[in-house]
Design an enzyme around this catalytic site. Structure first.
Site, mmCIF file in Angstrom:
data_model
loop_
_atom_site.group_PDB
_atom_site.id
_atom_site.type_symbol
_atom_site.label_atom_id
_atom_site.label_comp_id
_atom_site.label_asym_id
_atom_site.label_seq_id
_atom_site.Cartn_x
_atom_site.Cartn_y
_atom_site.Cartn_z
ATOM 1 N N SER A 85 3.655 14.212 11.204
ATOM 2 C CA SER A 85 4.378 13.327 11.025
ATOM 3 C C SER A 85 3.817 11.865 10.696
ATOM 4 O O SER A 85 4.036 10.897 10.075
ATOM 5 C CB SER A 85 5.183 13.015 12.522
ATOM 6 O OG SER A 85 5.637 11.934 12.552
ATOM 7 N N HIS A 122 3.150 12.102 6.981
ATOM 8 C CA HIS A 122 4.252 11.785 6.299
ATOM 9 C C HIS A 122 4.605 10.340 6.332
ATOM 10 O O HIS A 122 4.827 9.622 5.285
ATOM 11 C CB HIS A 122 5.474 12.481 7.201
ATOM 12 C CG HIS A 122 6.929 12.383 6.410
ATOM 13 N ND1 HIS A 122 7.833 13.294 6.790
ATOM 14 C CD2 HIS A 122 7.086 11.971 4.894
ATOM 15 C CE1 HIS A 122 8.878 12.939 6.031
ATOM 16 N NE2 HIS A 122 8.323 12.308 4.954
ATOM 17 N N CYS A 131 6.071 16.338 -8.719
ATOM 18 C CA CYS A 131 5.315 15.124 -9.619
ATOM 19 C C CYS A 131 3.881 15.297 -9.323
ATOM 20 O O CYS A 131 3.303 15.525 -8.172
ATOM 21 C CB CYS A 131 5.956 13.930 -8.597
ATOM 22 S SG CYS A 131 4.788 12.501 -8.785
ATOM 23 N N CYS A 166 2.217 12.669 -7.109
ATOM 24 C CA CYS A 166 2.110 12.996 -5.670
ATOM 25 C C CYS A 166 1.499 14.306 -5.211
ATOM 26 O O CYS A 166 1.185 14.366 -4.161
ATOM 27 C CB CYS A 166 3.772 13.084 -5.508
ATOM 28 S SG CYS A 166 4.883 11.838 -6.146
#
Length: 405
Positions: A207, A210, A349, A352
């Site tokens: 988390s 992220h 991507c 990314c």
């Protein structure tokens, strides 16, 4: 809302902010701009192992520009990417390599043996990452400073699928809690009570990662895209949609707190790994002797600073119970995380994907360090450290991932 105590830690937000912003980050930033840390070798062409994925992002800003061969320092480019002194001495022999990732055939027998030792170690069972084969013809050096992590336009079902796969299949959480990802905005509330500290920590690390990635995308958002110029900058609305307490039904501040938790875990690993880097024989080899010595001093200064932090996370609470259970849980941890690093090859991507691979490899290296405390304690002051080893890839990923936080 993001203030005060951090769960499962003895530390608070304000202490970390002051330590990071005034002491650690300025030095770390300088380190990451050096040649050793700015070039990362990566294979962005690996196929997705989990689903057939042809949905590569066609947006121009998704592309990654690899480095022309002559821009990467010789010491890094040569087959001596393993920085041991013995391998480094053969750097001159390796300049014949016609392309960046070529495996040089001109190594001495001695060095080949050392390389073999490294390779065996890289494949060993203490690895938390699915590492790229950096000898593959598809592996290329990327200059991280020229390919910054920022919003590229990659979003929607494809991006959502990646995070959904990470949380649903690879994150420990109570089995009875389903987590619908509302419009791809991130995880909804998960009740973590009743989950052991190790599994709770694993979830919070993911988390936090992220949250970190979402902050970078909000802070470097494509605000203007015309034929004459592109302009990136902070997009407050985007940030609020992901982290505002009301808009996220109370989840936003918790996600940001998880970012601090991740910072503490990575800081702890840096404080633990000091003996590995502190050996006289260890060098950050680029081929420029005085610069390399300077950067090693800066690296040690950062690690000593990390060690001096007063409120470190206490990892002794991890896997402290029954030995058999602890070993089983550690292996579960390792396999879950390894899976997450493999999911990064499904990111459509390329920019990314680059930063996803780098940051998950950095976090995997952090876990490897924290689970190798006994081996690090036995590292000899001189000579090779066969018990515990880090590759150049892991070192570059470790510090750049921490730099993102």
């Amino acid at each position: 809302q993001v203030t005060g105590h951090i769960d499962d830690c003895t530390c608070d937000v304000e202490t970390i902010d002051a330590f990071n912003n005034y002491k650690l980050f300025p030095r770390l930033n300088e380190l990451l701009e050096s040649d050793y840390f700015r070039y990362y070798k990566v294979n962005l062409k690996k196929p997705c192992p989990f689903w057939n994925d042809n949905s590569h992002c066609g947006i121009r800003d998704c592309a990654v520009k690899p480095c022309p061969t002559d821009e990467v320092p010789n010491g890094i480019r040569s087959a001596s990417y393993k920085y041991s002194e013995e391998a480094s001495n053969h750097a001159e022999e390796c300049e014949e390599a016609n392309r960046l990732g070529a495996v040089d055939e001109s190594l001495s027998k001695e060095t080949q043996r050392a390389m073999l030792q490294w390779t065996r170690h890289d494949d060993s069972s203490d690895s938390f990452c699915e590492a790229d084969d950096i000898h593959s013809p598809d592996a290329e050096y990327v200059d991280l400073l020229l390919n910054p992590e920022r919003y590229t336009g990659y979003k929607g079902p494809d991006a959502w699928k990646i995070w959904n796969s990470i949380y649903e299949e690879n994150c420990f959480k109570p089995q009875n809690v389903k987590r619908p990802l509302a419009s791809g905005r991130g995880e909804s509330l998960i009740l973590l009570s009743g989950v052991c500290i190790e599994k709770r920590a694993f979830y919070k690390l993911i988390s936090g990662l992220h949250a970190s990635i979402n902050i970078h995308l909000s802070a470097r958002y494509l605000l203007q895209d015309t034929w004459s110029e592109k302009k990136w900058g902070p997009n407050v609305t985007e940030f609020q949609q992901r982290f505002d307490e009301v808009l996220t039904r109370g989840e936003g501040p918790r996600r940001l707190k998880n970012l601090y938790f991740l910072y503490l875990i990575e800081l702890r690993a840096l404080s633990k790994v000091l003996p590995f880097f502190d050996r006289p024989g260890f060098q950050l080899y680029t081929g420029n002797k005085s610069h390399d010595a300077e950067i090693k001093n800066l690296l040690l200064e950062i690690l000593h600073l990390a060690k001096s932090f007063p409120l470190h996370f206490d990892e002794n609470s991890f896997f402290a119970g029954n030995k058999k259970e602890a070993a089983k849980l550690k292996e579960e941890f390792r396999l879950h995380f390894k899976n997450i690093t493999r999911i990064m090859d499904c990111v459509g991507c390329f920019k990314c994907r680059l930063w996803g691979k780098l940051q998950t490899q950095g976090l995997g290296t952090v876990l490897k360090i924290l689970f190798s405390e006994n081996l690090i304690g036995k590292i000899p002051e001189s000579g090779p450290s066969y018990g515990f080893q880090l590759t150049r890839q892991e070192i570059v990923a470790l510090f750049n991932a921490f730099g993102r936080l």
